[in-house]
Design a protein around this motif. Structure first.
Motif, PDB file in Angstrom:
ATOM      1  N   ASP A  51     -73.892 -18.260  -2.864  1.00  0.00           N
ATOM      2  CA  ASP A  51     -74.456 -17.574  -1.702  1.00  0.00           C
ATOM      3  C   ASP A  51     -74.252 -16.068  -1.898  1.00  0.00           C
ATOM      4  OD1 ASP A  51     -75.421 -16.836   0.707  1.00  0.00           O
ATOM      5  OD2 ASP A  51     -73.721 -17.594   1.883  1.00  0.00           O
ATOM      6  N   THR A  52     -75.047 -15.505  -2.805  1.00  0.00           N
ATOM      7  CA  THR A  52     -74.939 -14.083  -3.113  1.00  0.00           C
ATOM      8  C   THR A  52     -76.291 -13.554  -3.578  1.00  0.00           C
ATOM      9  OG1 THR A  52     -73.605 -12.429  -4.275  1.00  0.00           O
ATOM     10  CG2 THR A  52     -74.304 -14.326  -5.576  1.00  0.00           C
TER      11      THR A  52
ATOM     12  N   TRP B 272     -76.458  -7.403  -3.214  1.00  0.00           N
ATOM     13  CA  TRP B 272     -75.083  -7.339  -2.669  1.00  0.00           C
ATOM     14  C   TRP B 272     -74.104  -6.940  -3.765  1.00  0.00           C
ATOM     15  CZ3 TRP B 272     -70.089  -8.762  -3.207  1.00  0.00           C
ATOM     16  CH2 TRP B 272     -69.255  -8.640  -2.095  1.00  0.00           C
TER      17      TRP B 272
ATOM     18  N   CYS C  34     -54.281  -6.265 -15.264  1.00  0.00           N
ATOM     19  CA  CYS C  34     -55.280  -5.227 -15.564  1.00  0.00           C
ATOM     20  C   CYS C  34     -54.657  -3.902 -15.993  1.00  0.00           C
ATOM     21  CB  CYS C  34     -56.187  -5.010 -14.361  1.00  0.00           C
ATOM     22  SG  CYS C  34     -57.051  -6.505 -13.900  1.00  0.00           S
TER      23      CYS C  34
ATOM     24  N   LEU D 153     -53.251 -11.441  -5.793  1.00  0.00           N
ATOM     25  CA  LEU D 153     -54.084 -11.545  -6.990  1.00  0.00           C
ATOM     26  C   LEU D 153     -53.270 -12.268  -8.055  1.00  0.00           C
ATOM     27  CD1 LEU D 153     -56.471 -10.932  -8.834  1.00  0.00           C
ATOM     28  CD2 LEU D 153     -55.678  -8.587  -9.060  1.00  0.00           C
TER      29      LEU D 153
ATOM     30  N   GLY E   8     -59.629  -9.812  -1.989  1.00  0.00           N
ATOM     31  CA  GLY E   8     -60.330  -8.641  -2.508  1.00  0.00           C
ATOM     32  C   GLY E   8     -60.091  -7.346  -1.751  1.00  0.00           C
TER      33      GLY E   8
ATOM     34  N   VAL F 101     -56.516  -6.005  -2.155  1.00  0.00           N
ATOM     35  CA  VAL F 101     -56.313  -5.489  -3.511  1.00  0.00           C
ATOM     36  C   VAL F 101     -57.014  -4.137  -3.653  1.00  0.00           C
ATOM     37  CG1 VAL F 101     -56.763  -5.902  -5.972  1.00  0.00           C
ATOM     38  CG2 VAL F 101     -56.029  -7.789  -4.507  1.00  0.00           C
TER      39      VAL F 101
ATOM     40  N   ARG G 137     -66.903   1.353  -6.437  1.00  0.00           N
ATOM     41  CA  ARG G 137     -66.454   2.009  -5.194  1.00  0.00           C
ATOM     42  C   ARG G 137     -64.979   2.386  -5.274  1.00  0.00           C
ATOM     43  NH1 ARG G 137     -67.376  -2.651  -1.849  1.00  0.00           N
ATOM     44  NH2 ARG G 137     -66.454  -1.527  -0.116  1.00  0.00           N
TER      45      ARG G 137
ATOM     46  N   PHE H 220     -54.761  -0.675 -12.323  1.00  0.00           N
ATOM     47  CA  PHE H 220     -54.064  -1.421 -11.272  1.00  0.00           C
ATOM     48  C   PHE H 220     -54.420  -2.894 -11.426  1.00  0.00           C
ATOM     49  CE2 PHE H 220     -53.770  -3.465  -7.189  1.00  0.00           C
ATOM     50  CZ  PHE H 220     -52.602  -2.950  -6.642  1.00  0.00           C
TER      51      PHE H 220
HETATM   52  O1  UT7 Z   1     -58.798  -6.027 -11.512  1.00  0.00           O
HETATM   53  C1  UT7 Z   1     -57.757  -5.975 -10.580  1.00  0.00           C
HETATM   54  C2  UT7 Z   1     -58.148  -5.242  -9.420  1.00  0.00           C
HETATM   55  N1  UT7 Z   1     -59.242  -5.883  -8.745  1.00  0.00           N
HETATM   56  C3  UT7 Z   1     -59.913  -5.198  -7.865  1.00  0.00           C
HETATM   57  O2  UT7 Z   1     -59.607  -4.043  -7.736  1.00  0.00           O
HETATM   58  C4  UT7 Z   1     -60.964  -5.842  -7.029  1.00  0.00           C
HETATM   59  C5  UT7 Z   1     -60.772  -5.387  -5.620  1.00  0.00           C
HETATM   60  N2  UT7 Z   1     -61.721  -5.842  -4.654  1.00  0.00           N
HETATM   61  C6  UT7 Z   1     -63.055  -5.647  -4.678  1.00  0.00           C
HETATM   62  O3  UT7 Z   1     -63.614  -5.144  -5.618  1.00  0.00           O
HETATM   63  C7  UT7 Z   1     -63.841  -5.996  -3.446  1.00  0.00           C
HETATM   64  O4  UT7 Z   1     -62.951  -6.251  -2.400  1.00  0.00           O
HETATM   65  C8  UT7 Z   1     -64.794  -7.206  -3.608  1.00  0.00           C
HETATM   66  C9  UT7 Z   1     -65.944  -6.829  -4.508  1.00  0.00           C
HETATM   67  C10 UT7 Z   1     -64.040  -8.391  -4.179  1.00  0.00           C
HETATM   68  C11 UT7 Z   1     -65.371  -7.583  -2.246  1.00  0.00           C
HETATM   69  O5  UT7 Z   1     -66.051  -6.487  -1.677  1.00  0.00           O
HETATM   70  P1  UT7 Z   1     -65.730  -6.018  -0.190  1.00  0.00           P
HETATM   71  O6  UT7 Z   1     -66.677  -4.948   0.115  1.00  0.00           O
HETATM   72  O7  UT7 Z   1     -64.270  -5.735  -0.102  1.00  0.00           O
HETATM   73  O8  UT7 Z   1     -66.108  -7.299   0.646  1.00  0.00           O
HETATM   74  P2  UT7 Z   1     -65.185  -8.152   1.621  1.00  0.00           P
HETATM   75  O9  UT7 Z   1     -64.164  -8.902   0.841  1.00  0.00           O
HETATM   76  O10 UT7 Z   1     -64.741  -7.281   2.733  1.00  0.00           O
HETATM   77  O11 UT7 Z   1     -66.240  -9.180   2.181  1.00  0.00           O
HETATM   78  C12 UT7 Z   1     -67.298  -8.786   3.038  1.00  0.00           C
HETATM   79  C13 UT7 Z   1     -68.217  -9.966   3.206  1.00  0.00           C
HETATM   80  C14 UT7 Z   1     -67.490 -11.264   3.523  1.00  0.00           C
HETATM   81  O12 UT7 Z   1     -68.300 -12.007   4.421  1.00  0.00           O
HETATM   82  P3  UT7 Z   1     -67.974 -12.054   5.991  1.00  0.00           P
HETATM   83  O13 UT7 Z   1     -66.580 -12.612   6.087  1.00  0.00           O
HETATM   84  O14 UT7 Z   1     -68.066 -10.624   6.427  1.00  0.00           O
HETATM   85  O15 UT7 Z   1     -69.037 -12.938   6.501  1.00  0.00           O
HETATM   86  C15 UT7 Z   1     -67.425 -11.970   2.217  1.00  0.00           C
HETATM   87  O16 UT7 Z   1     -67.332 -13.370   2.334  1.00  0.00           O
HETATM   88  O17 UT7 Z   1     -68.897 -10.196   1.965  1.00  0.00           O
HETATM   89  C16 UT7 Z   1     -68.747 -11.573   1.624  1.00  0.00           C
HETATM   90  N3  UT7 Z   1     -68.805 -11.701   0.170  1.00  0.00           N
HETATM   91  C17 UT7 Z   1     -69.990 -11.808  -0.466  1.00  0.00           C
HETATM   92  N4  UT7 Z   1     -71.266 -11.806  -0.037  1.00  0.00           N
HETATM   93  C18 UT7 Z   1     -72.238 -11.927  -0.945  1.00  0.00           C
HETATM   94  C19 UT7 Z   1     -67.805 -11.749  -0.730  1.00  0.00           C
HETATM   95  N5  UT7 Z   1     -68.301 -11.896  -1.964  1.00  0.00           N
HETATM   96  C20 UT7 Z   1     -69.656 -11.937  -1.833  1.00  0.00           C
HETATM   97  C21 UT7 Z   1     -70.721 -12.073  -2.740  1.00  0.00           C
HETATM   98  N6  UT7 Z   1     -71.991 -12.049  -2.248  1.00  0.00           N
HETATM   99  N7  UT7 Z   1     -70.541 -12.200  -4.061  1.00  0.00           N
END
Ligand code: UT7
Length: 319
Positions: A27-28, A32, A112, A190, A203, A206, A243, A298
Motif C-alpha cells: 500500500d504505497t 509517496w 549504519c 531500530l 521510523g 529514528v 529529508r 547514525f
Molecule cells: O539507517 C538508519 C537510520 N534510518 C533512518 O534514519 C530512517 C528514519 N526514518 C525515515 O526515514 C522516515 O521516518 C520514514 C521514511 C521511515 C517514514 O517517513 P515519515 O515521513 O516519518 O512517515 P511516518 O512514519 O510519520 O508515517 C506517516 C504515514 C503513516 O500513515 P498514517 O499512520 O498517518 O495513516 C504511515 O503508515 O505514512 C505511512 N507510511 C507509508 N505510506 C505510503 C509509511 N510508509 C509508507 C509507504 N507508503 N511506504
C-alpha cells in the motif's frame, strides 16, 4: 604520523528495483516514496553474486585508485551486519581473494555508523604506528534482513559495497579526530532480532534522533578539528532519507550545494552508504584532492558519529 585516504572504489549489484515495483504488492506509491525519502530506485543482490564478491570488487578498485598492491595491506576492517555467513566474517575471505599477505582481517558491526567506526579504528592503528596501509570497507546486503511486506521499511533498504585505502604519512590533517557515541537506551527503535532476522524500525523516532545526534556530532567534530562550517567543502551524511540529510545540513548551516546526495538511486545501504557516497561524489566531480569533507552517520543501537577528513591529501609515506 597521520592516516590519509588515498584511494576509493565501490561496487553495486546489477539488479535495479524501482519504486513502481512496490506498488504491485504494498500500500504505497512511487510519489509517496520520492516525497518522503528522496528514493527513486535501489540495487539488490540476486543470482549468484555474493556480498563478498561485491566487497572484493570495491577493494580492487580502491587499491587500483591508490596505486597500491594488495600484498602491502596490513589490515582490513569490514563494516557490516549482513555478512554472507554468520561466522566467519567477510574480512578474512576478502583478504584471501585480494591476495593480501598476513593482513589482520576483522568485521565490525556498528549498524549504519559502521564505516565511520571502522575508519576511526583504522586511523588509530595507523596513527599509533601499528599499521601502515589499511582497507576500510562498508558492505551490506540489507535485502537479506528486509521485510518485503512492511511498507515502512521495505522501500528504504538496499545492497552495495565500497572501500577506501588508508595510508600512513606525514600529512597535515588526515582523518582524526572523530566523534563517536552510542545510547543503548533506544535499542528497540531500530533492530533486527536473532530469530526473526528482519529489520524493525520506529521510523519517525529514528528520524528525530538521527537529525539531532548527527548535527551535534558534526558540530563537535568541527570544533575538535579546529574548523568551522565554512571550512567544509562537502557534507556526506549517511544516505538514509533525503529529508534527514537536508534537515541536518540546514541546522548545521551547510548550503545545499555543499551537500552530497545519492539516496535517490542507492537508497539506504547502511555501512556501505558513506563510502558509496564519497566515491559517487568524486566520480561526479564534487570531490577533489585537498577538499575538506564532513562525514556523519547514525544507526541502530543507537550508535552515531562524525568526522572531518581531508580528501586524498598528498601522502609522503613514512619509512
Ligand atoms: O539507517 C538508519 C537510520 N534510518 C533512518 O534514519 C530512517 C528514519 N526514518 C525515515 O526515514 C522516515 O521516518 C520514514 C521514511 C521511515 C517514514 O517517513 P515519515 O515521513 O516519518 O512517515 P511516518 O512514519 O510519520 O508515517 C506517516 C504515514 C503513516 O500513515 P498514517 O499512520 O498517518 O495513516 C504511515 O503508515 O505514512 C505511512 N507510511 C507509508 N505510506 C505510503 C509509511 N510508509 C509508507 C509507504 N507508503 N511506504
Amino acid at each position: 604520523m597521520r592516516a590519509g585516504v588515498v584511494g576509493i572504489g565501490s561496487a553495486l549489484p546489477e539488479h535495479v528495483v524501482t519504486n513502481k515495483e512496490f506498488e504491485a504488492y504494498l500500500d504505497t506509491t512511487d510519489a509517496w516514496i520520492q516525497r518522503r525519502t528522496g528514493i527513486r530506485e535501489r540495487r539488490i543482490l540476486n543470482g549468484a553474486v555474493t556480498l563478498t564478491d561485491l566487497a572484493v570488487e570495491a577493494c580492487v578498485a580502491a587499491l587500483n585508485d591508490a596505486g597500491r598492491e594488495a600484498a602491502d595491506v596490513d589490515h582490513i576492517i569490514v563494516a557490516t551486519f549482513t555478512p554472507d555467513r554468520l561466522m566467519p566474517g567477510l574480512a578474512p575471505r576478502i583478504a584471501k581473494l585480494l591476495g593480501t599477505e598476513n593482513a589482520g582481517a576483522i568485521d565490525v558491526n556498528a549498524a549504519c555508523a559502521g564505516f565511520l567506526y571502522g575508519l576511526d579504528q583504522a586511523a588509530a592503528l595507523i596513527e599509533s604506528g601499528r599499521v601502515k596501509l589499511a582497507l576500510v570497507v562498508g558492505a551490506e546486503a540489507l535485502s537479506r534482513v528486509t521485510d518485503k511486506h512492511d511498507r515502512g521499511t521495505a522501500i528504504l533498504f538496499a545492497d552495495g559495497a565500497a572501500a577506501v585505502v588508508l595510508a600512513s604519512g606525514e600529512i597535515e590533517h588526515g582523518c582524526a579526530p572523530f566523534v563517536l557515541a552510542s545510547d543503548g537506551e533506544h535499542g528497540d527503535l531500530l533492530y533486527a532480532g536473532r530469530d526473526e532476522r528482519l529489520l524493525r524500525m520506529e521510523g519517525q523516532e529514528v528520524y528525530r534522533h538521527a537529525v539531532e545526534r548527527m548535527v551535534e556530532a558534526t558540530a563537535e567534530a568541527l570544533r575538535r578539528a579546529g574548523m568551522t562550517v565554512d571550512d567544509v567543502d562537502l557534507l556526506v551524511v549517511h544516505q538514509a532519507n533525503q529529508r534527514i540529510i537536508e534537515s541536518a545540513a540546514r541546522r548545521l548551516g551547510v548550503p545545499e550545494e555543499k551537500v552530497f546526495l545519492n539516496v535517490d538511486t542507492i537508497a539506504n545501504t547502511s555501512s556501505a552508504s558513506i563510502p558509496l557516497a564519497l566515491h559517487h561524489a568524486e566520480l561526479a566531480g564534487r570531490l577533489a584532492p585537498g577538499d575538506t569533507v564532513a562525514l556523519a552517520a547514525f544507526g541502530g543501537g543507537f550508535v552515531w558519529g562524525a568526522g572531518i577528513i581531508k580528501w586524498k591529501e598528498r601522502v609522503h609515506a613514512s619509512a
